[in-house]
Design a protein around this motif. Structure first.
Motif, short mmCIF file in Angstrom:
data_model
loop_
_atom_site.label_atom_id
_atom_site.label_comp_id
_atom_site.label_asym_id
_atom_site.label_seq_id
_atom_site.Cartn_x
_atom_site.Cartn_y
_atom_site.Cartn_z
N VAL A 194 36.48 36.71 38.55
CA VAL A 194 36.47 37.58 39.91
C VAL A 194 37.70 37.88 40.46
O VAL A 194 38.94 37.63 40.12
CB VAL A 194 35.82 36.60 41.03
CG1 VAL A 194 34.35 36.23 40.87
CG2 VAL A 194 36.53 35.33 41.48
N SER A 195 37.72 39.09 41.05
CA SER A 195 39.01 39.67 41.59
C SER A 195 39.45 38.54 42.86
O SER A 195 38.51 37.94 43.53
CB SER A 195 38.88 41.11 42.23
OG SER A 195 37.73 40.87 43.29
N ALA A 196 40.51 38.78 43.32
CA ALA A 196 40.87 37.93 44.54
C ALA A 196 40.29 38.32 45.68
O ALA A 196 39.88 37.43 46.63
CB ALA A 196 42.50 38.18 44.86
N THR A 197 39.80 39.63 46.06
CA THR A 197 38.94 40.23 47.06
C THR A 197 37.78 39.32 47.07
O THR A 197 37.09 38.82 48.29
CB THR A 197 38.90 41.49 47.05
OG1 THR A 197 40.27 42.22 46.95
CG2 THR A 197 38.30 41.97 48.22
N LEU A 198 36.94 39.38 45.90
CA LEU A 198 35.76 38.97 46.09
C LEU A 198 35.88 37.13 46.38
O LEU A 198 35.21 36.67 46.98
CB LEU A 198 34.98 39.02 44.78
CG LEU A 198 33.58 38.44 44.54
CD1 LEU A 198 32.72 38.98 45.61
CD2 LEU A 198 33.29 38.79 43.03
N ALA A 199 36.71 36.75 45.49
CA ALA A 199 37.12 35.10 45.64
C ALA A 199 37.23 34.84 47.27
O ALA A 199 36.68 33.92 47.87
CB ALA A 199 38.33 34.90 44.98
N TYR A 200 38.19 35.82 47.82
CA TYR A 200 38.36 35.41 49.24
C TYR A 200 37.05 35.49 50.19
O TYR A 200 36.98 34.54 51.00
CB TYR A 200 39.50 36.63 49.81
CG TYR A 200 39.79 36.43 51.24
CD1 TYR A 200 40.57 35.05 51.62
CD2 TYR A 200 39.34 37.35 52.35
CE1 TYR A 200 40.93 35.15 53.09
CE2 TYR A 200 39.69 37.21 53.63
CZ TYR A 200 40.51 36.03 53.87
OH TYR A 200 40.77 36.00 55.12
N GLN A 201 36.26 36.60 49.76
CA GLN A 201 34.95 36.60 50.41
C GLN A 201 34.14 35.21 50.44
O GLN A 201 33.59 34.86 51.18
CB GLN A 201 33.92 37.84 50.06
CG GLN A 201 34.57 38.96 50.58
CD GLN A 201 33.42 40.21 50.38
OE1 GLN A 201 32.57 40.06 49.67
NE2 GLN A 201 33.98 41.40 50.61
#
Ligand SMILES: N[C@@H](CCC(=O)N[C@@H](CS)C(=O)NCC(=O)O)C(=O)O
Ligand SMILES: [Fe+2]
Length: 370
Positions: free
Chosen positions: A248-255
């Protein structure tokens, strides 16, 4: 003592492992990314500690695993200074010596296949990369190749080694495995008894098709095989993966993290965290799965204790190598494990300064203080 010779059939590449019998310190020459698990297994089997990962040149036909071996086995990456492999931690000059235990290996600059190409001498063995092949030699038609330089490297450098020196080539396309300097000097079809002009004419007439993977291999190898060319960090990306739930991208991980769906686990070492930056809310569980060690029960226990078993677990590291290994292990432990793509290095805004100063940011995202 002989080197351990390993073969990658897809690219006909030889990888070599040499070691000091007493200290078990080892060197790997020209490791191939598709074979990283095999190589870690060999290191484990022999009880070796990998000190150096060496390249003879920036390869055009396969991708190196040197960067991965640095992260997974603690090796130092080493490359010839003239190859432009800027990620290698040691840039080798002609004649430079690397030590492992009581043993040593010496670099010989042997340009021609590429301008930076090197061979390595260990005891009465020489690892010739693509400079000298058995009854052949490396091509000179791309990557700053030069037939005149290759002729000089073959006749004035390698053929000046003692005749009984064992030759271990970088490739063989005919099923041969080793030769000697004396034999190649006497019988090598391209160079034995040839003048420089004859050699250059032979090389000019080869007309080989380009290596199939040259477009992806060269840029990847200039970064020790760790590619950071996919700009995914700021998008919502989820990819399928082998052996764990996904990338996963960091952005999705953050969500996911913000929504309380996921636990974040930082598998970097304490030293890296202190230097590059901490990620708030991340549970620190260093991945120290060196070869030669059995599965690390400490890691298993800490990961299982990182959060509730029904939450996703997101693994984070520097470049996205250890986080993959950790995600695979966590999957074996029954967790729903994801790898955060490219770790800290995927962040276009990241550098040590900024992270240390600004703190508490990863991929430009303000991870909540946990
Ligand atoms: N067919 C191989 C490439 C073979 C090749 O070009 N090998 C290079 C070494 S990277 C070479 O120097 N070959 C010398 C020769 O075949 O004579 C591929 O597509 O990957
Ligand atoms: Fe090559």
């Amino acid at each position: 003592m002989k080197p351990i010779q390993l073969f990658d059939t897809a690219s006909s590449t030889f990888t070599y492992i040499l070691f000091d019998a007493a200290s078990r310190e080892a060197v790997i020459i020209d490791p191939v990314d598709d074979q990283v698990q095999r190589d870690l297994e060999v290191l484990r089997e022999y009880g070796l500690k990998l000190i150096w990962a060496l390249e003879t040149h920036a390869h055009a036909d396969h991708i190196t695993s040197a960067g991965q071996l640095a992260e997974l086995a603690g090796a130092k990456t080493t490359a010839p200074a003239g190859c432009g492999i800027t990620t290698a931690s040691v840039q080798l000059a002609d004649g430079e010596v690397l030590r492992f235990g009581a043993e040593q290996i010496r670099a010989l600059h042997t340009p021609g296949h590429t301008a930076g190409s090197m061979s390595f001498v260990w005891r009465d063995h020489v690892f010739t990369g693509d400079t000298l092949l058995i009854d052949g030699c490396g091509r000179t038609d791309f990557q700053s190749g030069s037939s005149a330089a290759l002729f000089h490297s073959l006749t004035e450098v390698l053929f000046k080694l003692p005749d009984d020196t064992t030759v271990w080539p970088g490739h063989d396309y005919q099923g041969l495995t080793q030769s000697s300097i004396g034999r190649e000097k006497a019988t090598n079809a391209r160079v034995a008894g040839k003048t420089q002009a004859e050699f250059v004419a032979i090389m000019d007439a080869l007309n080989l098709p380009p290596p199939k993977r040259i477009q992806e291999a060269v840029p990847a190898n200039l970064q020790s095989g760790l590619r950071h060319d996919a700009p995914v960090a700021h998008e919502l990306v989820q990819r399928q993966a082998d052996g764990y739930a996904g990338d996963v991208s960091a952005t999705l991980a953050y969500q996911w993290f913000e929504a309380g769906e996921a636990v974040l686990v930082d598998v970097r070492t304490d030293a890296e965290r202190a230097w590059v930056g901490f990620v708030p809310g991340a549970v620190p569980v260093a991945w120290k799965q060196w070869p030669g060690m059995d599965m690390n029960p400490e890691f298993d226990n800490q990961v299982l204790a990182a959060g509730p078993a029904d939450k996703k677990v997101l693994f984070l590291c520097r470049s996205g190598v250890r986080s993959v290994a950790a995600a695979k292990r966590a999957t074996e432990l029954g967790l729903q494990a994801y790898n955060i793509l490219e770790g800290f290095e995927g962040d276009p805004d990241t550098n040590a300064q900024r992270n240390r100063r600004g703190g508490w940011r990863f991929n430009g995202l303000p991870w909540r203080q946990g």
